[in-house]
Design a protein around this motif. Structure first.
Motif, short mmCIF file in Angstrom:
data_model
loop_
_atom_site.label_atom_id
_atom_site.label_comp_id
_atom_site.label_asym_id
_atom_site.label_seq_id
_atom_site.Cartn_x
_atom_site.Cartn_y
_atom_site.Cartn_z
N HIS A 108 0.81 -1.22 0.00
CA HIS A 108 0.00 0.00 0.00
C HIS A 108 0.84 1.27 0.00
N THR A 109 2.16 1.15 0.23
CA THR A 109 3.05 2.29 -0.01
C THR A 109 2.96 2.69 -1.48
N GLY A 110 2.77 1.68 -2.34
CA GLY A 110 2.56 1.96 -3.75
C GLY A 110 1.10 2.19 -4.10
N ILE A 111 0.22 1.30 -3.61
CA ILE A 111 -1.19 1.36 -4.00
C ILE A 111 -1.85 2.65 -3.51
N SER A 112 -1.66 2.97 -2.24
CA SER A 112 -2.40 4.07 -1.62
C SER A 112 -1.56 5.32 -1.36
N SER A 113 -0.24 5.17 -1.30
CA SER A 113 0.61 6.32 -0.99
C SER A 113 1.35 6.88 -2.19
N GLY A 114 1.19 6.24 -3.34
CA GLY A 114 1.69 6.82 -4.59
C GLY A 114 3.14 6.58 -4.90
N LEU A 160 12.36 8.70 -7.48
CA LEU A 160 12.40 9.89 -6.63
C LEU A 160 11.26 10.83 -7.02
N ASP A 161 10.39 11.10 -6.08
CA ASP A 161 9.25 11.99 -6.27
C ASP A 161 9.16 12.81 -4.99
N VAL A 162 9.60 14.07 -5.05
CA VAL A 162 9.82 14.84 -3.82
C VAL A 162 8.59 14.89 -2.92
N HIS A 220 16.08 6.17 -2.66
CA HIS A 220 15.68 7.47 -3.20
C HIS A 220 15.45 8.49 -2.09
N GLY A 221 14.73 8.06 -1.05
CA GLY A 221 14.40 8.98 0.03
C GLY A 221 15.62 9.60 0.70
N ARG A 222 16.71 8.81 0.77
CA ARG A 222 17.94 9.31 1.40
C ARG A 222 18.57 10.44 0.63
N GLU A 252 13.70 19.42 2.06
CA GLU A 252 12.52 18.72 1.53
C GLU A 252 11.96 17.69 2.50
N THR A 253 12.58 17.54 3.68
CA THR A 253 12.10 16.56 4.64
C THR A 253 11.47 17.26 5.82
N PRO A 254 10.38 16.72 6.35
CA PRO A 254 9.69 17.35 7.48
C PRO A 254 10.59 17.44 8.71
#
Length: 300
Positions: free
Chosen positions: A263-269, A274-276, A290-292, A298-300
């Motif tokens: 669901h990281t893919g299905i529901s979270s896109g 890398l997609d900021v 990618h996230g690293r 760009e990170t909360p």
């Protein structure tokens, strides 16, 4: 193969804890078997729901809803299959094909299911075995042999499994071909696991530790980014490698992370690139390849 993985279990657990389970079940085929109370109905509903679980969720859920409406109008999934007569009930499934599974394949599969249930009593017995691989191999053999036995009833001429149509065989994949058997492993996960509000946990002949990861395209993309594996194909070997890597974190229940990763893919896109906006909102971004790479701004 399996890589040396420095993925902290706290990140995997954080991913689990961010799941809005009740909302995400509605965007998942498991919502269908959740409607039933009797194991016999859950078995049939779940097998069909998992068999159609490929491609676009909104498209196959629409077909599954129509199939379930027909079954519910005839006493529920188990009663519909037990009483299935291809001449009488087959036409009710007209137009319910999906991609390369035609409506005629579904009509035939219902007859094969009836035959197998009459022979073995329950789907748990059809999927008997001491491992996921054994259970899926046994069910593949039983259900396709049942399809050959019901060929005359559904108006087809098939004397061997090799002569069965592709769409019918697609209902029951076999690990013997090297396939990752995503939909078969998904079905087993639903039936064996319990306790998280997602899986149904109505079978006891296998343990959660015996399950193999159902690798869909989302898990295939995400697992290498987390260092769980260094391969990204859809083979049984890759499914087993991801399972083995996750067993380092949860030996008794390695596939507990499947729903959250998928669901990281299905529901979270997450599309594995890398997609900021997507990456910056992801709880596992600091352990993702990618996230690293996100700059601190760009990170909360």
């Amino acid at each position: 193969g399996v890589q040396t993985c420095a993925l902290p279990i706290s990140h995997l657990d954080a991913l689990l804890h961010t799941q809005d389970v009740s909302a995400r079940i509605q965007n998942d085929p498991i919502r269908l078997p959740h409607r039933y109370k009797r194991v016999e109905d859950i078995e049939v509903s779940a097998l069909l729901a998992a068999a159609y679980a490929y491609g676009k969720v909104d498209l196959f859920l629409g077909v599954l809803e129509r199939i379930h409406a027909v079954m519910d109008a005839h006493g529920g999934p188990q009663a519909f299959v037990r009483n299935y007569d291809a001449a009488v009930h087959g036409p009710l499934l007209s137009g319910m094909g999906y991609r390369w599974t035609r409506d005629t394949d579904l009509m035939w599969f219902m007859a094969a299911l009836r035959y197998a249930l009459n022979e073995h009593g329950t789907l748990a017995a059809v999927f008997g075995g001491d491992s996921a691989k054994a259970a899926l191999g046994r069910a593949h053999n039983i259900l396709l042999a049942a399809a050959v036995s019901t060929a005359d009833e559904v108006g087809h001429n098939a004397q061997t499994v090799a002569e069965l149509p592709r769409g019918l065989k697609y209902f029951v994949p076999s690990p013997a071909t090297g396939s990752g058997c995503k939909r078969g492993n998904l079905f087993l996960r639903w039936m064996i696991r319990s306790g998280d509000g997602v899986d149904l946990g109505v079978w006891t002949h296998l343990r959660p530790a015996d399950l193999v990861m159902p690798i869909d395209r989302h898990v295939q993309r995400i697992a290498p980014l987390l260092g769980l594996v260094d391969r990204a194909d859809g083979s049984w070997r890759t499914a087993q490698a991801i399972t083995d890597a996750l067993a380092e974190y949860s030996p008794t229940d390695p596939v507990r992370y499947d729903f959250a990763l998928a669901h990281t893919g299905i529901s979270s896109g997450c599309h594995g690139v890398l997609d900021v906006p997507v990456c910056s909102a992801c709880v596992i971004r600091t352990v993702c390849r990618h996230g690293r790479t996100l700059p601190p701004s760009e990170t909360p």
